[in-house]
Write an enzyme that holds these catalytic residues in place. Sequence first.
Site, PDB file in Angstrom:
ATOM      1  N   ASP A  13       6.866 -38.810  15.136  1.00 37.77           N
ATOM      2  CA  ASP A  13       8.093 -39.423  15.329  1.00 37.77           C
ATOM      3  C   ASP A  13       8.174 -40.603  16.015  1.00 37.77           C
ATOM      4  OD1 ASP A  13       8.997 -36.693  14.508  1.00 37.77           O
ATOM      5  OD2 ASP A  13       8.424 -35.800  16.310  1.00 37.77           O
ATOM      6  N   HIS A  41      11.163 -38.499   8.243  1.00 38.69           N
ATOM      7  CA  HIS A  41      10.987 -40.020   8.107  1.00 38.69           C
ATOM      8  C   HIS A  41      12.614 -40.696   8.009  1.00 38.69           C
ATOM      9  CE1 HIS A  41       6.458 -40.107   6.954  1.00 38.69           C
ATOM     10  NE2 HIS A  41       7.011 -39.647   8.273  1.00 38.69           N
TER      11      HIS A  41
HETATM   12  P1  IMP Z   1       3.045 -27.747  11.314  1.00 38.97           P
HETATM   13  O1  IMP Z   1       2.603 -29.242  10.618  1.00 38.97           O
HETATM   14  O2  IMP Z   1       4.553 -27.437  10.725  1.00 38.97           O
HETATM   15  O3  IMP Z   1       1.935 -26.782  10.893  1.00 38.97           O
HETATM   16  O4  IMP Z   1       3.172 -27.862  12.785  1.00 38.97           O
HETATM   17  C1  IMP Z   1       2.183 -28.003  13.790  1.00 38.97           C
HETATM   18  C2  IMP Z   1       2.322 -29.093  14.916  1.00 38.97           C
HETATM   19  O5  IMP Z   1       2.587 -30.214  14.362  1.00 38.97           O
HETATM   20  C3  IMP Z   1       3.652 -28.621  15.562  1.00 38.97           C
HETATM   21  O6  IMP Z   1       3.528 -29.032  17.070  1.00 38.97           O
HETATM   22  C4  IMP Z   1       4.804 -29.498  15.184  1.00 38.97           C
HETATM   23  O7  IMP Z   1       5.738 -29.740  15.835  1.00 38.97           O
HETATM   24  C5  IMP Z   1       3.771 -30.804  14.826  1.00 38.97           C
HETATM   25  N1  IMP Z   1       4.531 -31.517  13.639  1.00 38.97           N
HETATM   26  C6  IMP Z   1       4.358 -31.211  12.268  1.00 38.97           C
HETATM   27  N2  IMP Z   1       4.945 -32.295  11.637  1.00 38.97           N
HETATM   28  C7  IMP Z   1       5.493 -33.037  12.474  1.00 38.97           C
HETATM   29  C8  IMP Z   1       6.020 -34.520  12.471  1.00 38.97           C
HETATM   30  O8  IMP Z   1       6.609 -34.824  11.218  1.00 38.97           O
HETATM   31  N3  IMP Z   1       6.586 -35.252  13.524  1.00 38.97           N
HETATM   32  C9  IMP Z   1       6.036 -34.486  14.928  1.00 38.97           C
HETATM   33  N4  IMP Z   1       5.483 -33.221  15.092  1.00 38.97           N
HETATM   34  C10 IMP Z   1       5.090 -32.699  13.643  1.00 38.97           C
END
Ligand code: IMP
Length: 444
Positions: A13, A41
């Site tokens: 982010d 994004h």
């Molecule tokens: P997952 O990628 O959905 O398995 O989530 C694993 C961790 O990565 C969690 O803490 C999510 O909040 C974080 N996360 C996954 N994608 C994003 C993103 O695009 N931005 C910020 N955090 C992310």
Amino acid sequence: MGQIIVLGLQWGDEGKGKIVDLLCPAFDAVVRYQGGNNAGHTVRFGEAHFALHLVPSGILRPSVTGVLGSGMVIAPDALLEEIEALEARGVDTAGRLLVSERAHTVLPTHRLLDQAREEARGSAKIGTTLRGIGPAYEMKAARCGVRIGDLGSQRLLDVLRQQYQRIAGEITAAGAPAPPKPSSLVATCRAWAEALGDRICDATALLHRWVAEGRQILFEGAQGAMLDLDHGTYPFVTSSSTTAAGACVGAGIAPSAIDGVIGVVKAYTTRVGSGPFPTELGEQDPLLAHLRQRGNELGTTTGRPRRVGWLDAALLRQACTLNGVSALAVTKLDVLDELAELRIATGYRLGDRECTTLPADAAAAEAAEPIYQVFPGWQQTTAGTLCIRDLPSEARAYLDAVERLAGVPIVLLSTGPRREETVLLQHAVLRRLLGHRARDIAER
Ligand code: IMP
């Protein structure tokens, strides 16, 4: 000249979407190389506002081809919806949005498993985006993943059965409804293959050809370096390689073909989900509500309020080294406009010792006390500033400190959500990275 990786240096982010969109005039193609629709994004220009999850941010520039690379995990239903939404808003993706046949498929069963696991973990949850990203990568590592190129293949049912055997028991044991049977998924997968049609290609071979032809390619990272599976704050990480090295792995490009890395960093820090965050502002801190509201710190994908804190320059320096960052793009400076005083962490206190890198162990990292340098605020608007000379001296001093502590020059500064609200700095550095096409950005 001109094969560049753009990635986030914090926990995601950072505003990569805007920076990628801004750099696009200097590139022929934009390639996503890891992650899936856990990413969000955002790109704004004029009154238009786009939130992209799977499609590379470059697609909004008609001259750019977007590629979903081999290291990604793709939910075809979500991708088709995103393409449809773009087309409905006049963004023609025909012939310029390609999908690697080697990328893996996120199936509905992966989402069910992600959700069932997070519920079962209770207060110890990772805080995933519930998009099934972890389970899809698990199936890939277990060598029973469904690749995009398999969606219409003979072996599909067999692979779906292997996955079902691994997953179904765990989903029902967690108290969730039984997942769909493999045979009932076959028709859906075939329909996806048909809908994606000739977008599915050998993206690796294509990229090799483009590099040989001298086309300029931007590799667009998702999430952030500190969410990397190997080098992030494990286990509170995503399931892919979010570092610059991950671009080579995920896109199938040799490290020697890469000419530079632009790291995107927010002027402060945010995180969604659980895990260590040394500079986090406490729930009772009045600054938290102010920055969250001022910076619109709600997840693009899940809408969850983001955790917010001071800039962590120790972590930033670590991320710059890990990723070989050549230049920085700093975003959301304007969110800090009203603050009387700002802090930047330069290291940590761990019990009676001090260190400059965050410990690998999550519990130790949780206990790390930041050591801060304090800076006076500027308390005047920087929003929409287009020229470095127009910034208040305190804002310039803050940016100088970021540059000094990171050890990397700042080439772009974002002073608002729109494409237009950007300051270009140190053009010579951009020229070294992008060659004569750096001009296309200056003339944007
Ligand atoms: P997952 O990628 O959905 O398995 O989530 C694993 C961790 O990565 C969690 O803490 C999510 O909040 C974080 N996360 C996954 N994608 C994003 C993103 O695009 N931005 C910020 N955090 C992310």
